[in-house]
Design an enzyme around this catalytic site. Sequence first.
Site, PDB file in Angstrom:
ATOM      1  N   GLU A 128      43.872  28.480  39.643  1.00  0.00           N
ATOM      2  CA  GLU A 128      44.608  27.094  40.399  1.00  0.00           C
ATOM      3  C   GLU A 128      46.011  25.610  39.208  1.00  0.00           C
ATOM      4  O   GLU A 128      44.516  25.575  38.430  1.00  0.00           O
ATOM      5  CB  GLU A 128      44.148  26.359  41.810  1.00  0.00           C
ATOM      6  CG  GLU A 128      43.054  27.433  42.198  1.00  0.00           C
ATOM      7  CD  GLU A 128      41.593  27.497  41.942  1.00  0.00           C
ATOM      8  OE1 GLU A 128      41.132  26.858  41.144  1.00  0.00           O
ATOM      9  OE2 GLU A 128      40.827  28.807  41.900  1.00  0.00           O
ATOM     10  N   HIS A 148      34.847  24.762  37.302  1.00  0.00           N
ATOM     11  CA  HIS A 148      36.179  23.608  37.466  1.00  0.00           C
ATOM     12  C   HIS A 148      36.606  22.519  36.618  1.00  0.00           C
ATOM     13  O   HIS A 148      35.006  21.839  35.704  1.00  0.00           O
ATOM     14  CB  HIS A 148      36.751  22.843  39.036  1.00  0.00           C
ATOM     15  CG  HIS A 148      36.875  23.906  40.146  1.00  0.00           C
ATOM     16  ND1 HIS A 148      37.487  23.155  41.149  1.00  0.00           N
ATOM     17  CD2 HIS A 148      36.826  24.922  40.321  1.00  0.00           C
ATOM     18  CE1 HIS A 148      38.435  24.147  41.645  1.00  0.00           C
ATOM     19  NE2 HIS A 148      37.634  25.189  41.471  1.00  0.00           N
TER      20      HIS A 148
END
Length: 319
Positions: free
Chosen positions: A106, A38
């Site tokens: 995302e 991430h």
Amino acid sequence: MPEYGYFLSCEEFGPADLVEQARMAEQAGFRALWISDHYHPWNDAQGQSPFVWSVIGALSEAVSLPIETAVTCPTVRIHPAVVAQAAATSAVMTGGRFRLGVGSGEALNEHVLGDVWPPADVRLEMLEEAIQVMRRLFTGEEVTHHGPHYTVENARLYTVPDEPVPIDISGFGPKATALASRVGDGYITMMPEAPMVEQFRKGGGGSKPVSGGTKVCYGTDRAEAVRTVRRLWSNQFLPGEMGQILPTPRHFEQLEPLVTEEMVGEKAVCGDDVDEHVAALTAFADAGFDRIYVNQIGPDQRGFFDFYRTKVLPRLPQE
């Protein structure tokens, strides 16, 4: 029979803590590691987000377990040619014990350079092309590529493993699962859904490995464990495509009031009921998964590993 691994959370922990958790996981009897990739955590309460490739370098020296990213998005924030170099080096450092897990990503992580966040169908097209680019680079040959989404000019990886890095594809719906079955070296999903495993195998995946993961919160006070899950991981209970399209941790925090403690208590494994933990992981085994990863939410990592080493892992079906 499945193997059981530990899922390292880069959203909750810094590099030193992640390396120590990997050591504890190996000592507890887990046989593989997943690690998240991430740029941001899902919310500020999680509070961390180290660069995964640096952490993998440290893990390669700290443990002997296989390591896989779960998952890397090689399409927007980082060009697939650069991801290929990172993955190849990781495979060399781990002696071939590295797999590259990839997904369509995302907005939370991928929009940070100001690029347009494309719709889902385009993201899957980009992912497929990125995989093609990376596989060519893993050969160690010079690559020039001019595709609809990526350009590579005279690129060659000089540090490559003896065998190409396996690429497993994450899928939570039929289109992504179809892509995984068609071009993946394995399949990743986060729900113990036998129909998705069946689609992957019948669509071309055959006997390639299927991996799944889940999050739990071990603790002797179940109510406190429920509160910990809601505080740190309410995002995993949000429906629909919000997880893919919301751009910042702040936006996820704004939706936290929609997630109640009752919802968490019904859907998450919380507390120290051995049967509940065993049932959650056995559900993946029953659905046909080959490798099952579990993550402990919150600070009581040592308690979790002791609990799983002595109470949970001995009761799970495994090799």
